[in-house]
Design an enzyme around this catalytic site. Structure first.
Site, PDB file in Angstrom:
ATOM      1  N   GLU A 142     -13.336  -9.401  -0.092  1.00 48.60           N
ATOM      2  CA  GLU A 142     -13.920  -8.063  -0.013  1.00 48.60           C
ATOM      3  C   GLU A 142     -14.317  -7.554  -1.382  1.00 48.60           C
ATOM      4  O   GLU A 142     -14.042  -6.407  -1.741  1.00 48.60           O
ATOM      5  CB  GLU A 142     -12.918  -7.077   0.608  1.00 48.60           C
ATOM      6  CG  GLU A 142     -12.478  -7.431   2.003  1.00 48.60           C
ATOM      7  CD  GLU A 142     -11.736  -6.277   2.676  1.00 48.60           C
ATOM      8  OE1 GLU A 142     -10.773  -5.775   2.064  1.00 48.60           O
ATOM      9  OE2 GLU A 142     -12.126  -5.902   3.781  1.00 48.60           O
ATOM     10  N   GLU A 181     -18.977  -3.241   1.049  1.00 48.20           N
ATOM     11  CA  GLU A 181     -18.186  -2.356   1.928  1.00 48.20           C
ATOM     12  C   GLU A 181     -18.493  -0.884   1.626  1.00 48.20           C
ATOM     13  O   GLU A 181     -18.587  -0.482   0.459  1.00 48.20           O
ATOM     14  CB  GLU A 181     -16.698  -2.633   1.710  1.00 48.20           C
ATOM     15  CG  GLU A 181     -15.828  -1.767   2.602  1.00 48.20           C
ATOM     16  CD  GLU A 181     -14.329  -1.961   2.336  1.00 48.20           C
ATOM     17  OE1 GLU A 181     -13.939  -2.997   1.760  1.00 48.20           O
ATOM     18  OE2 GLU A 181     -13.558  -1.061   2.721  1.00 48.20           O
ATOM     19  N   HIS A 241       0.822  -1.224   0.000  1.00 51.83           N
ATOM     20  CA  HIS A 241       0.000   0.000   0.000  1.00 51.83           C
ATOM     21  C   HIS A 241       0.854   1.272   0.000  1.00 51.83           C
ATOM     22  O   HIS A 241       0.380   2.344   0.346  1.00 51.83           O
ATOM     23  CB  HIS A 241      -0.964   0.036   1.199  1.00 51.83           C
ATOM     24  CG  HIS A 241      -2.035  -1.030   1.157  1.00 51.83           C
ATOM     25  ND1 HIS A 241      -1.793  -2.341   1.467  1.00 51.83           N
ATOM     26  CD2 HIS A 241      -3.356  -0.957   0.846  1.00 51.83           C
ATOM     27  CE1 HIS A 241      -2.919  -3.045   1.345  1.00 51.83           C
ATOM     28  NE2 HIS A 241      -3.873  -2.232   0.972  1.00 51.83           N
ATOM     29  N   GLY A 245      -0.630  -2.532  -5.893  1.00 55.81           N
ATOM     30  CA  GLY A 245      -1.544  -3.652  -5.629  1.00 55.81           C
ATOM     31  C   GLY A 245      -2.925  -3.150  -5.258  1.00 55.81           C
ATOM     32  O   GLY A 245      -3.914  -3.835  -5.441  1.00 55.81           O
ATOM     33  N   HIS A 246      -2.982  -1.957  -4.691  1.00 55.53           N
ATOM     34  CA  HIS A 246      -4.270  -1.329  -4.385  1.00 55.53           C
ATOM     35  C   HIS A 246      -4.312   0.006  -5.110  1.00 55.53           C
ATOM     36  O   HIS A 246      -3.584   0.930  -4.763  1.00 55.53           O
ATOM     37  CB  HIS A 246      -4.426  -1.134  -2.876  1.00 55.53           C
ATOM     38  CG  HIS A 246      -5.835  -0.800  -2.442  1.00 55.53           C
ATOM     39  ND1 HIS A 246      -6.630   0.114  -3.104  1.00 55.53           N
ATOM     40  CD2 HIS A 246      -6.577  -1.266  -1.415  1.00 55.53           C
ATOM     41  CE1 HIS A 246      -7.806   0.186  -2.491  1.00 55.53           C
ATOM     42  NE2 HIS A 246      -7.806  -0.643  -1.472  1.00 55.53           N
ATOM     43  N   CYS A 279     -10.639   2.083   7.007  1.00 54.60           N
ATOM     44  CA  CYS A 279     -10.772   2.829   5.754  1.00 54.60           C
ATOM     45  C   CYS A 279     -12.124   3.529   5.611  1.00 54.60           C
ATOM     46  O   CYS A 279     -12.207   4.618   5.036  1.00 54.60           O
ATOM     47  CB  CYS A 279     -10.559   1.891   4.567  1.00 54.60           C
ATOM     48  SG  CYS A 279     -11.513   0.371   4.681  1.00 54.60           S
ATOM     49  N   CYS A 280     -13.199   2.902   6.135  1.00 51.19           N
ATOM     50  CA  CYS A 280     -14.549   3.416   5.837  1.00 51.19           C
ATOM     51  C   CYS A 280     -14.905   4.730   6.549  1.00 51.19           C
ATOM     52  O   CYS A 280     -15.435   5.642   5.900  1.00 51.19           O
ATOM     53  CB  CYS A 280     -15.602   2.351   6.134  1.00 51.19           C
ATOM     54  SG  CYS A 280     -15.406   0.845   5.164  1.00 51.19           S
ATOM     55  N   CYS A 292     -16.626   1.599   1.596  1.00 44.49           N
ATOM     56  CA  CYS A 292     -15.629   2.160   0.666  1.00 44.49           C
ATOM     57  C   CYS A 292     -15.871   1.710  -0.773  1.00 44.49           C
ATOM     58  O   CYS A 292     -15.610   2.470  -1.710  1.00 44.49           O
ATOM     59  CB  CYS A 292     -14.214   1.722   1.054  1.00 44.49           C
ATOM     60  SG  CYS A 292     -13.579   2.563   2.505  1.00 44.49           S
TER      61      CYS A 292
HETATM   62 ZN   LIG Z   1     -13.551   0.703   3.819  1.00 48.23          ZN
END
Ligand SMILES: [Zn+2]
Length: 758
Positions: free
Chosen positions: A338, A354, A168, A217-218, A422-423, A356
């Site tokens: 996810e 999710e 990340h 990767g993300h 993250c959310c 996000c």
């Molecule tokens: Zn999230």
């Protein structure tokens, strides 16, 4: 004027023109630009109070949690390490925790852009100083590595950029760039922007053709780089965003990494790295990664005019909206990765959706609307926003959902924070900027995409224009739009006629309304019906005329209660019905239905009525009808009449834990029987450490199959351990028999039936 002075004047004029050209938007861009949230002011009773709670509760809450969990301390420790300290330790769990701080700075910057708040400004300045102190001299910024010592995860990788599959490193700085652009635009301070530029310059030096070619990767940096390009005008940032997208699915120049003990070059479908982007046809893998990739690709497509990108985005969108979109706008059926499941596999209680992923797909659709000027994207955007995004946050503004399921047996509850957080900051930054998604404008066209009472200011056809919406949307469908150009001007007002009023819940055949369409939409200008000789243009009523102050557009969108059914291929929704009104999806929650909803039935013949309840859940329209309940009485299973009450889906889980369902059975055979308590249900269940939801084992519901994820007890992620479960009875009982139903989510997660029952 002497010749010399004329020349000088010409030279100055040229310079001025040159500088204007630099500052201007690049030649290729979205055909319509968003009207910034700073120019749109909402004064309604739905959004305005929410935005205020977001500013006064959610943003401070996010900062407080980031402080308490060490996310901010990490930057200080990294700064100390750069100063020579050797005893620092990473204070939180995941190497992507930096990004949560960036996201909340982005949210706070949006808040600062609309509300003067010196205290918040000073606090953010302090955070930026800590972030700047953690940046290595060459621009590298990644607290987990700079601190050194044992990595918080084995995801960090031995050297910089060596494990991009999970480190990340590039994801984090993508959020940094977004935050920096927002902070600069709000405050005109370059403090965070210089950190971002230094970081992006390093990334541009390290990555590109003939250099490192492993993509992140993300995904996320692509969106961030485009924002940085727009703010600075530095072309290499846009080129780098395109490079990262083009690098997906290609092995050339890649540094191998180890996954599951094997050396690999590609990250696979999980990270949309299974084939080159322009050859991709389906929405796959981790849904947040996917959404950010598609949003970033839309940006690059708009700025470069790349037709292959547009074609790929169209294919992927059709797959997403046609086979993988929950009725709530939720994205991602599979908790195991996810992300996206196979087409039409949309389980309800185990839906991941999710927050996000819903946000990322919202961002993608808002870009697609501006790229293709098609209201079908705004339809999806509105569905996600009012349902799948809003469900991610409590009415109080300080409790959050990570997954947003469409059914619950009482196992779901919003919480203040997550170790993987993250959310919460993501929902904060979207809510702060929500007014920025209402309008888009080109040279001589204004697109009205969303409705809420308030004003929007923009420029069109060489004049300043103010649009004033008067409406009680989303509770009522009458919208009055006063059109107030500073001077008379000819332009097109493109008024979105939502798909839900045109008998089309989504722009595909994934869902459809059971009833025929109700009353017609009406649209007038100054009381005269608008003639639409060519019908709607891509979902918009295009009103082209010479506008003058005082012109009034009135739109009437009938809002009857509608029943929705899913495509027959969606097994989870077969024999079930969902209820909508306007842009809102409804659900039944335990607290309005005598404690239970899984045994409710909503027959097709049951009339449904809508009523505003100002005191309930900050004011909601409630839908009620005469339904049925399936119950066991004196050993017999009977179906009895039962009033069914529905509330907007976004507002569930604000009154404690309990059952909830979006999709209700149309017939009794699909309902769960509310059984009289048997012997097992009278016992108290305990289990060995790590057991999740032990009360599922004696809830008297038999799963439909071993992969029915609707409610089970588990010890995941434990593997190869001995565990126990215990039933405690108040008095001795005689047990005639016992049996175990094993859960197995092969293809979706890590649970398997035992190799042996011995
Ligand atoms: Zn999230």
């Amino acid at each position: 004027m002497t010749r010399d002075r004329v020349l000088k004047a010409v030279a100055l004029a040229l310079l001025a023109a040159a500088s204007v050209t630099c500052a201007k938007a690049p030649k290729a861009d979205y055909p319509a630009a968003p009207v910034p949230f700073t120019d749109v002011h909402l004064t309604d009773s739905f959004w305005a109070p929410r935005l205020e709670i977001n500013r006064t509760v959610t943003i401070p809450h996010n900062f407080k949690e980031s402080e308490q969990t060490g996310r901010i301390k990490n930057f200080e420790v990294a700064g100390a390490a750069l100063g020579g300290a050797t005893d620092g330790r990473y204070c939180s769990r995941f190497p992507f925790d930096d990004s949560d701080v960036y996201k909340i700075i982005e949210a706070a910057s949006y808040a600062l852009a609309t509300h003067a708040d010196p205290e918040l400004g000073v606090y953010v300045d302090g955070l930026i100083a800590k972030i700047a102190s953690a940046q290595e001299p060459d621009g590298y910024l990644y607290a987990a590595r700079t601190i050194g010592g044992p990595p918080p995860q084995d995801w960090v990788g031995k050297e910089r950029w060596s494990h991009l599959y999970m480190s990340h490193e590039l994801y984090n700085v993508g959020h940094l760039y977004e935050a920096a652009a927002a902070h600069y635009q709000a405050t005109k301070k370059k403090t965070l922007l210089s950190v971002a530029v230094k970081s992006a310059d390093l990334v541009a030096k390290e990555f590109g053709p003939g250099k490192r070619t492993n993509p992140p990767g993300h995904e996320e940096i692509e969106i961030g780089l485009v924002k940085l390009y727009r703010v600075t005008g530095t072309r290499k940032y846009l080129d780098l965003a395109k490079f990262f997208i083009d690098a997906r699915g290609k092995t050339e120049g890649r540094i191998p990494f180890t996954l599951d003990g094997k050396e690999q070059l590609l990250y696979g479908e999980y990270a949309q790295d299974h084939k080159p982007f322009i050859e991709q046809t389906e929405a796959v893998g981790h849904a947040v990664r996917a959404g950010y990739l598609y949003a970033g690709a839309a940006d690059v497509a708009a700025l470069t005019g790349d037709a292959a990108y547009v074609a790929a985005l169209g294919r992927i969108w059709a797959d997403m909206a046609g086979t993988k979109l929950y009725i709530t706008g939720g994205i991602g059926a599979a908790g195991g990765w996810e992300g996206y499941g196979p087409p039409y596999r949309l389980p309800n209680a185990s839906a991941y959706a999710e927050t996000c992923a819903n946000i990322a797909t919202f961002l993608w659709n808002s870009r697609m609307q501006r790229l293709e000027l098609d209201a079908k994207y705004a339809d999806v955007m509105e569905r996600i926003l009012y349902n799948g995004v809003l469900s991610g946050i409590s009415l109080s503004g300080d409790r959050f959902f990570y997954p947003n399921p469409l059914a619950s047996f009482g196992q779901h509850e919003r919480v203040p924070w997550f170790s993987c957080a993250c959310c919460p900051p993501n929902v904060a930054r979207i809510l702060t900027s929500v007014p920025g998604y209402f309008y888009a404008a080109s040279k001589d066209e204004v697109y009205v995409n969303l409705y809420a009472q308030g004003t929007g200011k923009m420029r069109v056809s060489g004049t300043d224009l103010e649009l004033v919406q008067t409406t009680e949307y989303p509770w009522k469908g009458d919208v009055k739009i006063e059109v107030k150009p500073a001077r008379e001007a000819a332009f097109t007002l493109a008024v979105r006629i939502p798909g839900w009023v045109l008998n089309r819940p989504v722009p595909t055949d994934l869902y459809s309304y059971m009833e025929p369409p109700g009353d017609d939409v009406s649209l007038t200008v100054n009381g005269q019906n608008v003639e639409l000789p060519h019908g709607l243009d891509k979902g918009y009523a295009l009103i082209t005329r010479t506008w003058k102050a005082g012109d009034v557009v009135e739109l009437s969108l009938p809002m009857p209660v509608r029943r929705v059914v899913a495509h027959e291929a969606v097994e989870a929704d077969r024999g079930r019905v969902a209820v909508e009104r306007g842009p809102l999806v409804y659900c039944a929650e335990w607290t309005d239905n005598d404690g239970r909803v899984s045994n409710l039935v909503l027959p097709d013949a049951a009339a449904l009525t809508a009523e505003m309840k100002p005191a309930l859940l900050n004011g909601v329209v409630v839908i009620t009808g005469e339904g049925e309940a399936v119950v066991e009485k004196a050993g017999k299973i009977i179906t009895e009449k039962k009033a069914v009450t529905l509330i907007p889906y976004y507002s569930w889980a604000n009154r404690g834990k309990g059952e909830m369902a979006v999709w209700l059975p149309r017939e009794a055979s699909k309902a769960r029987i509310a059984r009289e308590p048997g012997l097992s249900a009278k016992a108290t269940v305990a289990a060995s450490e790590g057991a999740v939801t032990p009360r599922r084992v004696n809830d008297q519901f038999e799963p439909e199959s071993s992969d029915d994820a609707a409610g089970y007890m588990h010890w995941w992620p434990k593997k190869g351990t001995s565990e126990w479960i215990e039933y405690a009875f108040e008095a001795p009982v005689r047990v005639a028999e016992s049996s175990v139903y094993w859960f197995d989510d092969t293809g979706g997660g890590g649970c398997r039936v035992p190799a042996s029952n011995q």
